[in-house]
Motif scaffolding. Structure first.
Motif, PDB file in Angstrom:
ATOM      1  N   SER A 164       0.824  -1.209   0.000  1.00 33.98           N
ATOM      2  CA  SER A 164       0.000   0.000   0.000  1.00 33.98           C
ATOM      3  C   SER A 164       0.856   1.255   0.000  1.00 33.98           C
ATOM      4  CB  SER A 164      -0.954   0.003   1.195  1.00 33.98           C
ATOM      5  OG  SER A 164      -2.048  -0.854   0.977  1.00 33.98           O
TER       6      SER A 164
ATOM      7  N   LEU B 215       0.637   4.235  -2.598  1.00 36.20           N
ATOM      8  CA  LEU B 215       0.454   5.619  -2.159  1.00 36.20           C
ATOM      9  C   LEU B 215       1.490   6.531  -2.805  1.00 36.20           C
ATOM     10  CD1 LEU B 215      -0.236   5.022   1.641  1.00 36.20           C
ATOM     11  CD2 LEU B 215      -1.865   5.955   0.001  1.00 36.20           C
TER      12      LEU B 215
ATOM     13  N   GLU C 108      -7.485   3.539   1.798  1.00 37.16           N
ATOM     14  CA  GLU C 108      -6.952   4.872   2.045  1.00 37.16           C
ATOM     15  C   GLU C 108      -7.221   5.737   0.825  1.00 37.16           C
ATOM     16  OE1 GLU C 108      -2.948   4.344   4.422  1.00 37.16           O
ATOM     17  OE2 GLU C 108      -3.186   2.695   3.001  1.00 37.16           O
TER      18      GLU C 108
END
Length: 271
Positions: free
Chosen positions: A30, A34, A132
């Protein structure tokens, strides 16, 4: 792939509309997504690590990866994939994950979705999702998928499950490909019919109505029975004083003896 160079990606065949990369080792799939999102990378990127050393679980916990499990994250751009409210994505992601894992479970009825982002095997957590989002003019969404495929890490006080207990475990690459296919499928369903058909399908695979739950939140905890989802995806909890709509919280199943606070996120809650 050059096994001596864990930073060099290998591309997974198939799903030509997705750019799928596999790494021998990453800190966090992740986190890499990101970084790519903030650098302006296009949507439909998937990143998988055969070993993840700094995985992140829900509520700021660490995710322990004993190896051989799934650590996979995807990058989406909501404005280019429906532009739906953020509250719909856990259900789209959850159904995609369910579809990718169910064929590998000898008794698919053992696999259940738990609001808002976990998958259970006979009531024990086996997989999970961390979502997210960010950006302003160019919104992005990173969804982390983690599953205990070959082994569940030993964590005191946690009764965890893995797919290998229910049949031959799949290789992580196959599950990652299945997730991408499932995301395409359920985004298309939502694009055609809105949240209603997604909600219906999610409920068909969730723990049944009447399941006793505890919801822990910032203001304390409340106990009740699972009554379904409302039209916006909020949890409906029947309590002694009536039905409550829950927008956030940690959900524990009372019939699994899950009242003790977790010692860590050893199941694959996220990546």
């Amino acid at each position: 792939m050059n096994e001596a160079d864990p930073a060099r990606p290998a591309t997974l065949p198939g799903a030509t509309s997705w750019r799928l990369e596999i790494y021998d080792e990453l800190g966090s799939t992740s986190d890499l997504c990101l970084e790519r999102a903030q650098a302006g990378a296009a949507a439909r990127l998937g990143v998988m690590a055969r070993r993840q050393v700094r995985g992140r679980g829900s509520r700021g916990r660490d995710w322990q990866d004993p190896g051989g499990n799934l650590a996979f994250s995807v990058l989406l751009r909501p404005d280019g994939a429906g532009g739906w409210p953020a509250g719909l994505w856990p259900f789209i992601a959850g159904l995609a994950f369910y579809d990718a894992l169910a064929p590998w479970i000898s008794d698919p009825a053992s696999l259940r979705l738990k609001w808002p982002n976990d998958l259970l095997l006979d009531g024990r957590k086996a997989a999970g999702i961390l979502i997210e989002s960010g950006g302003e003019a160019d919104r992005w969404l990173v969804i982390g998928f983690g599953a205990n495929l070959r082994a569940a890490p030993p964590i005191p006080g946690r009764d965890l499950a893995c797919v290998a207990e229910y049949g031959p475990p799949p290789v992580p690459e196959i599950v990652a490909q299945g997730i991408c296919d499932g995301l395409d499928r359920w985004m298309a369903v939502c694009g055609r019919g809105g949240f209603a058909p997604v909600r219906q399908a999610w409920l068909e695979h969730a723990h049944p109505p009447g399941t006793r739950l505890v919801v822990r939140g910032e203001s304390g905890q409340v106990e009740g029975s699972f009554e379904g989802l409302d039209a916006q995806g909020l949890l409906l909890l029947r309590c002694a004083d009536g039905t409550r709509r829950i927008s956030a919280g940690e959900i524990l199943l009372l019939d699994r003896g899950a009242m003790a606070p977790p010692a860590g996120d050893g199941t694959a809650a996220a990546t």
